[in-house]
Write a protein that holds these residues in place. Structure first.
Motif, PDB file in Angstrom:
ATOM      1  N   SER A   1       2.133 -24.651  14.386  1.00  0.00           N
ATOM      2  CA  SER A   1       3.510 -24.944  14.005  1.00  0.00           C
ATOM      3  C   SER A   1       3.575 -25.443  12.571  1.00  0.00           C
ATOM      4  CB  SER A   1       4.092 -26.017  14.935  1.00  0.00           C
ATOM      5  OG  SER A   1       4.078 -25.593  16.281  1.00  0.00           O
TER       6      SER A   1
ATOM      7  N   ASP B   1       8.696 -28.123  11.917  1.00  0.00           N
ATOM      8  CA  ASP B   1       8.880 -27.906  13.350  1.00  0.00           C
ATOM      9  C   ASP B   1       8.364 -29.090  14.158  1.00  0.00           C
ATOM     10  OD1 ASP B   1      10.068 -25.459  13.017  1.00  0.00           O
ATOM     11  OD2 ASP B   1       8.247 -24.293  13.366  1.00  0.00           O
TER      12      ASP B   1
ATOM     13  N   ARG C   1      10.595 -32.219  13.825  1.00  0.00           N
ATOM     14  CA  ARG C   1      11.829 -32.144  14.607  1.00  0.00           C
ATOM     15  C   ARG C   1      11.613 -32.464  16.086  1.00  0.00           C
ATOM     16  NH1 ARG C   1      12.914 -28.536  10.424  1.00  0.00           N
ATOM     17  NH2 ARG C   1      11.730 -26.830  11.342  1.00  0.00           N
ATOM     18  N   THR C   2      10.358 -32.474  16.545  1.00  0.00           N
ATOM     19  CA  THR C   2      10.077 -32.892  17.924  1.00  0.00           C
ATOM     20  C   THR C   2       9.931 -34.404  18.043  1.00  0.00           C
ATOM     21  OG1 THR C   2       7.649 -32.767  17.740  1.00  0.00           O
ATOM     22  CG2 THR C   2       8.828 -30.716  18.300  1.00  0.00           C
TER      23      THR C   2
ATOM     24  N   SER D   1      12.234 -24.692   6.006  1.00  0.00           N
ATOM     25  CA  SER D   1      11.646 -25.151   7.259  1.00  0.00           C
ATOM     26  C   SER D   1      11.074 -26.553   7.167  1.00  0.00           C
ATOM     27  CB  SER D   1      10.548 -24.166   7.700  1.00  0.00           C
ATOM     28  OG  SER D   1       9.891 -24.648   8.857  1.00  0.00           O
TER      29      SER D   1
END
Length: 278
Positions: A202, A206, A209-210, A267
């Protein structure tokens, strides 16, 4: 250099992704590591000298000791003690607990914490985001956690840890990205988040954002070692924001071409920055 260090048997070189090189060798009764990289670059091993010597003065075990250092023909070099142990294959709970204990023992800093240096790296790439980036940096500097900064490794992942035969932590190496003043817990979060990134392939954005600072893998060791702040959601998020900002700045320093990579920027920087700024 090897002649200057009176080196005996020398290993084959190990070449890093940044172009740096590393050899192990014998010097009398000691086993040492010679590290070599482009002078005054991210690969220059001399960048770790100040932090490693301060850790030695503080009596911190499990870190290399600087034996000698210098430069030659545009290359920086250090000779360090070779720590015992082997790189672990996986990040188990016991090893995470050992690493968290090690990190909680790192000394507090006499240097004021600032995130502005990292923010400026990103702002130079995208000046239209400068005000937003500096605002995030200043909010981090004003957070209560920043009042007691600690020495930070800066690139603590599984590959920079050593374990003994029992699987326990025996050392932490490669301090080139270290800083004398970071937020406590940021190294632990980097360890856990990087493990997730590698397993899932990842992007940093990404994983951010978790909210890995809210996951059990981080919460349990963090609350055990830093109970004074790790139970507070706002403090954990500050650690997460500090980790993200330092990491994207380090990525951009290593690979400046990413500044023009629209997909990478969206991103890993823009989408996270917008979420942080809310």
């Amino acid at each position: 250099m090897l002649r200057h260090l009176r080196a005996g048997r020398v290993s084959a070189p190990a070449i890093g992704a940044d172009g740096s090189a590393r050899w192990t060798f014998e010097a009398g009764t000691r086993r040492l590591v010679l590290r070599l990289g482009k002078a005054d670059s991210a690969a220059d091993p001399r960048r770790a000298q100040h932090v490693l010597r301060s850790l030695e003065l503080c009596g911190v075990d499990g870190v290399p000791r600087i034996v000698d250092a210098g430069s030659v023909e545009g290359l920086g070099w250090t000779a360090e003690t070779l720590l015992p142990g082997h790189r672990p294959r996986q990040l188990g709970k016991a090893l995470v607990r050992d690493i968290a204990t090690f990190l909680s023992g790192l000394p507090t800093s006499t240097v004021q914490f600032t995130a502005r240096t990292d923010a400026e790296v990103l702002a130079r790439a995208h000046p239209n985001r400068r005000a937003q980036l500096l605002d995030v940096a200043d909010r981090l500097a004003d957070h209560p956690l920043a009042a007691n900064p600690v020495v930070r490794h800066g690139d603590l992942w599984l590959g920079n840890c050593l374990r003994d035969r029992r699987g326990r932590l025996s050392g932490v190496v490669d301090w080139d990205a270290s800083t004398p003043a970071g937020l406590p817990g940021a190294d632990l979060l980097h360890l856990i988040a990087t493990d997730v990134r590698l397993r899932r392939r990842s992007s940093l954005g990404d994983v951010w954002r978790t909210a890995p600072w809210e996951g059990a893998a981080f919460l349990a060791p963090a609350q055990s070692q830093w109970p004074q702040w790790a139970h507070e959601a706002d403090a954990r998020r500050a650690v997460g924001t500090s980790w993200w900002l330092s990491q994207v700045a380090a990525d951009l320093n290593r690979a400046p071409q990413r500044a023009s990579d629209v997909r990478w920027w969206r991103s890993n920087v823009a989408s996270v920055l917008d979420a942080v700024a809310r």
